[in-house]
Design a protein around this motif. Structure first.
Motif, PDB file in Angstrom:
ATOM      1  N   PHE A  70      37.185  53.951  36.598  1.00  0.00           N
ATOM      2  CA  PHE A  70      38.534  53.990  36.017  1.00  0.00           C
ATOM      3  C   PHE A  70      39.462  54.877  36.848  1.00  0.00           C
ATOM      4  CE2 PHE A  70      41.628  56.105  33.264  1.00  0.00           C
ATOM      5  CZ  PHE A  70      42.288  55.000  32.749  1.00  0.00           C
ATOM      6  N   THR A  74      42.657  53.412  39.018  1.00  0.00           N
ATOM      7  CA  THR A  74      44.032  53.786  38.707  1.00  0.00           C
ATOM      8  C   THR A  74      44.701  54.521  39.859  1.00  0.00           C
ATOM      9  OG1 THR A  74      43.170  55.772  37.597  1.00  0.00           O
ATOM     10  CG2 THR A  74      43.679  53.861  36.223  1.00  0.00           C
ATOM     11  N   LEU A  77      46.495  52.314  42.328  1.00  0.00           N
ATOM     12  CA  LEU A  77      47.776  51.742  41.928  1.00  0.00           C
ATOM     13  C   LEU A  77      48.911  52.670  42.335  1.00  0.00           C
ATOM     14  CD1 LEU A  77      46.851  50.577  38.304  1.00  0.00           C
ATOM     15  CD2 LEU A  77      46.839  49.193  40.389  1.00  0.00           C
ATOM     16  N   ARG A  81      53.134  51.451  38.811  1.00  0.00           N
ATOM     17  CA  ARG A  81      52.182  50.513  38.220  1.00  0.00           C
ATOM     18  C   ARG A  81      51.097  51.248  37.445  1.00  0.00           C
ATOM     19  NH1 ARG A  81      51.497  46.013  43.103  1.00  0.00           N
ATOM     20  NH2 ARG A  81      53.740  45.545  43.279  1.00  0.00           N
ATOM     21  N   ARG A  82      50.721  52.430  37.932  1.00  0.00           N
ATOM     22  CA  ARG A  82      49.731  53.215  37.202  1.00  0.00           C
ATOM     23  C   ARG A  82      50.271  53.619  35.832  1.00  0.00           C
ATOM     24  NH1 ARG A  82      48.745  58.416  40.178  1.00  0.00           N
ATOM     25  NH2 ARG A  82      48.490  56.896  41.864  1.00  0.00           N
ATOM     26  N   SER A  83      51.537  54.016  35.794  1.00  0.00           N
ATOM     27  CA  SER A  83      52.153  54.383  34.516  1.00  0.00           C
ATOM     28  C   SER A  83      52.201  53.187  33.576  1.00  0.00           C
ATOM     29  CB  SER A  83      53.574  54.914  34.755  1.00  0.00           C
ATOM     30  OG  SER A  83      53.549  56.055  35.599  1.00  0.00           O
ATOM     31  N   TYR A  85      50.244  50.590  33.580  1.00  0.00           N
ATOM     32  CA  TYR A  85      48.889  50.265  33.151  1.00  0.00           C
ATOM     33  C   TYR A  85      48.418  51.210  32.044  1.00  0.00           C
ATOM     34  CZ  TYR A  85      43.819  49.715  33.375  1.00  0.00           C
ATOM     35  OH  TYR A  85      42.500  49.525  33.050  1.00  0.00           O
ATOM     36  N   LEU A  86      48.674  52.491  32.218  1.00  0.00           N
ATOM     37  CA  LEU A  86      48.255  53.452  31.193  1.00  0.00           C
ATOM     38  C   LEU A  86      49.004  53.234  29.888  1.00  0.00           C
ATOM     39  CD1 LEU A  86      47.944  56.704  33.337  1.00  0.00           C
ATOM     40  CD2 LEU A  86      46.117  55.225  32.507  1.00  0.00           C
ATOM     41  N   ASN A 139      40.839  43.527  31.695  1.00  0.00           N
ATOM     42  CA  ASN A 139      40.685  44.666  32.600  1.00  0.00           C
ATOM     43  C   ASN A 139      39.706  44.352  33.729  1.00  0.00           C
ATOM     44  OD1 ASN A 139      42.001  47.491  31.766  1.00  0.00           O
ATOM     45  ND2 ASN A 139      41.649  46.295  29.918  1.00  0.00           N
TER      46      ASN A 139
END
Length: 394
Positions: A70, A74, A77, A81-83, A85-86, A139
């Motif tokens: 995980f 992350t 990214l 994009r990480r934000s 996704y979270l 996922n």
């Protein structure tokens, strides 16, 4: 009244499912959950100390594996994009929590049908299990896609290093002239190129100065760029005259490239002792020849782009680069770069910059032009490659 699916809907469904019905096999599904998933896990766990992990209890070992994948995923990214996704994970978690009802007694058969074990477990609304399965599968799909794309990006980075290694670096000195070029691909690899080739065994020690642009961007353009450079360097070694060389190069490009592709090319032969310059311009942006007195001449086209018609012919034009003169070769990415208002940098912007900094050495002026274009566009990424090649007599 039942809603009917129109022809467009039926056509969309057929197009979407045709290859699934034709190409999907049980082996493909098995490979997805075995080979592809294993490769993705190895990609995100590179550098993992398996021996140290094996000493952990089995339940802790699995938790560490999940956490490591995980975190590694992350971090691959971009921050935006990480934000996103979270946020999506948090929203999904909130949705699952809201489906919780209560703790209840669950009777689990044990031993014989007449003996049950009662345990307390959380009770969830109907459909919760299906929702969790869908989140896990989505996922997994995202994980596999990111691993594939990052692997491809790594290969493209290697291709970029190879491509840049094919181009001359630093400043080349030919008599009292200095020649320096620089390129910046719009993508990882690009279709712009330049070259400085001394003619081997030539008594006048003439030098080939050339710049070109393959139609398109990315990997296809980069492959054609490599093909063109290989053929061009081979023909230069044969010491062919400029017109004949361009005609032969055009035939080779027509025979070995798709019909939808073409290449613009400026090819010049420079004589250091006299400053004589014989050039052929096959559809390339006209280079700017800034004279010592500040006037600017344009070295216009003498033929159409390469790869369009096999029988194309080209004319050679002779001029000279005097002492103190400056020759600027550039690709269309320089003049077509637009600012947020949609205004291109244009040839006029390049002329102003050359006029203001004409006294700079090529190694200083070339990156200064790229910086000026970047400042005009106010962007770190461009829609086209940027390339400049400068020759200056001291």
């Amino acid at each position: 009244m039942a809603r009917q699916t129109g022809p467009s809907g039926a056509h969309w469904l057929d197009a979407w499912s045709r290859d699934i019905a034709r190409d999907l096999t049980a082996e493909d599904l098995q490979r997805l959950f075995t080979h592809d998933t294993r490769d993705a896990y190895k990609f995100f766990t590179r550098g993992l100390d398996e021996e140290r992990l094996a000493r952990e209890p089995w339940w802790r070992r699995q938790m560490l594996r999940v956490r490591l994948v995980f975190v590694a995923f992350t971090l691959k990214l971009s921050p935006a994009r990480r934000s996103l996704y979270l946020i999506a994970l948090i929203v999904a978690l909130i949705g699952v929590i809201k489906l919780y009802r209560q703790w209840t007694a669950v009777h689990v058969p044990f031993g014989t049908p007449f003996f049950n074990v009662t345990v307390f477990a959380p009770q969830w609304a109907d459909g919760t299990f299906a929702l969790l399965v869908s989140i896990i599968l989505l996922n997994l799909l995202l994980l596999l896609e990111v691993a594939d794309r990052l692997s491809l990006k790594g290969e493209l980075e290697v291709a970029r290093e190879i491509q840049l290694a094919m181009l001359p670096t630093g400043t080349y000195t030919a008599g009292d002239a200095e020649i320096c070029g620089i390129t910046r691909p719009a993508n990882t690899v690009g279709g712009d190129f330049y070259d400085v080739l001394p003619i081997a065994g030539d008594p006048e020690r003439r030098v080939i100065v050339t710049i070109g642009d393959v139609a398109g961007k990315g990997s296809p353009a980069a492959l054609l760029m490599a093909l063109l450079l290989a053929v061009l360097r081979t023909l230069v070694d044969e010491q062919m005259e400029a017109r004949a060389l361009m005609a032969r190069l055009n035939r080779q490009i027509c025979r070995h490239t798709p019909g939808s592709r073409f290449i613009t090319l400026f090819y010049a032969v420079y004589t250091p002792a006299t400053g004589a310059l014989t050039y052929v311009n096959a559809g390339q942006n006209p280079p700017l020849l800034r004279r010592r007195d500040g006037t600017i001449e344009r070295l216009g086209g003498t033929g159409i782009a390469l790869g369009m018609f096999e029988g194309s012919t080209y004319e050679a034009v002779e001029t000279s680069v005097g002492r103190g003169d400056l020759l600027v070769l550039y690709s269309d990415g320089i003049t077509e770069a637009e600012n947020p208002a949609g205004q291109p940098f244009e040839e006029a912007g390049l002329e102003r910059l050359v006029a203001a900094r004409g006294g700079d050495a090529p190694a200083v002026l070339a990156p200064a032009i790229l910086q000026a274009v970047e400042g005009h566009a106010r962007a770190s990424r461009f829609t086209d490659d940027l390339t400049v090649l400068i020759l200056k007599r001291s």
